[in-house]
Scaffold this active site. Structure first.
Site, mmCIF file in Angstrom:
data_model
loop_
_atom_site.group_PDB
_atom_site.id
_atom_site.type_symbol
_atom_site.label_atom_id
_atom_site.label_comp_id
_atom_site.label_asym_id
_atom_site.label_seq_id
_atom_site.Cartn_x
_atom_site.Cartn_y
_atom_site.Cartn_z
ATOM 1 N N SER A 18 0.838 -1.202 0.000
ATOM 2 C CA SER A 18 0.000 0.000 0.000
ATOM 3 C C SER A 18 0.873 1.251 0.000
ATOM 4 C CB SER A 18 -0.905 0.041 1.238
ATOM 5 O OG SER A 18 -1.622 1.259 1.316
ATOM 6 N N TYR A 46 -1.935 -0.263 10.678
ATOM 7 C CA TYR A 46 -2.052 -0.471 9.228
ATOM 8 C C TYR A 46 -0.862 0.144 8.495
ATOM 9 C CZ TYR A 46 -3.683 -0.410 4.438
ATOM 10 O OH TYR A 46 -3.765 -0.578 3.083
#
Length: 245
Positions: free
Chosen positions: A142, A155
């Site tokens: 990501s 995250y």
């Protein structure tokens, strides 16, 4: 299953980990539509069955949770026994939640999935390709792993871990294989959480650009392409400015 790889020389044998939703599902549908032989892994057996019904002659399924090492090991072994030689493996499984109060119960599943489980899967697939002498390992990380994010610490940190781990894999396999780090920005899936999200991309567009990056054997790629520009700005933004955002 009726499938003769010798007859279908232009087709690949593919494993997708985390294929029941989001980017993983979109990749499966694209690759399956092209006639590739695909093994898919996910936690939800009913969704795996739905996908297999779309392309029953070229789809093999295995139910497993990446946080449960024995389960995912058995699943990969079962797919490998069925598919034999693997050309491409894509690791899409991941999770993350907004966690402004820093509740460890919220952070723990992200760590278990994106770090512990993810590492076991990547290592297992890497070693399979080493044994085969060829193979293409792709991890969906990501752009969110480039900086620490106060609203979702685990995250962003776990994605930073994945980015660095994949760089280590590329270095390790410099002469023997193709290993790619795909870094999506915000994608229109259940993972896109929060208000006033910026540049949320359609999952189908993201999937098509991922497939193009894999075909070109890039070592890393941002999707969609405009996120590369934002990633450069974000990564080089002085902390004195970044902390106020």
């Amino acid at each position: 299953m009726v499938y003769d790889k010798e007859v279908n020389m232009n087709k690949k044998t593919i494993i997708i980990i985390g294929a029941t939703s989001g980017i993983g599902r979109a990749l499966y549908e694209n690759y399956a539509a092209d006639g590739n032989l695909i093994g898919i892994v996910g936690r939800r057996a009913n969704l795996l069955d739905e996908l297999r019904q779309e392309y029953p002659d070229t789809t093999v399924t295995a139910t497993a949770d990446v946080t449960k090492q024995d389960e995912i090991a058995r699943a990969i072994d079962a797919l490998r026994a069925e598919l034999k030689d693997i050309d491409l493996a894509v690791v899409c499984s991941g999770t993350g939640d907004i966690n402004t109060p820093l509740d460890y119960a919220v952070e723990r599943p992200t760590i278990d999935t994106n770090v512990t489980g993810w590492t076991f899967v990547v290592d297992t697939l890497y070693n399979i390709f080493e044994q085969q002498g060829h193979g293409h390992l792709v991890a969906i990380t990501s752009a969110g792993g480039l900086r620490g994010e106060s609203m979702a610490p685990a995250y962003s940190a776990s994605k930073a871990y994945q980015i660095n781990y994949m760089e280590a894999m590329r270095k390790k396999a410099y002469k023997s294989g193709n290993h790619i780090d795909i870094r999506p920005g915000l994608v229109d899936t259940a993972m896109a959480k929060g208000e006033r999200l910026f540049w949320v991309m359609p999952v189908e567009k993201v999937a098509s650009q991922i497939i193009a990056a894999i075909r070109k054997q890039k070592s890393k790629a941002y999707v969609t392409k405009r996120w590369h520009v934002l990633a450069i700005i974000n990564k080089n933004l002085p902390y004195s400015i970044y902390k106020k955002m």
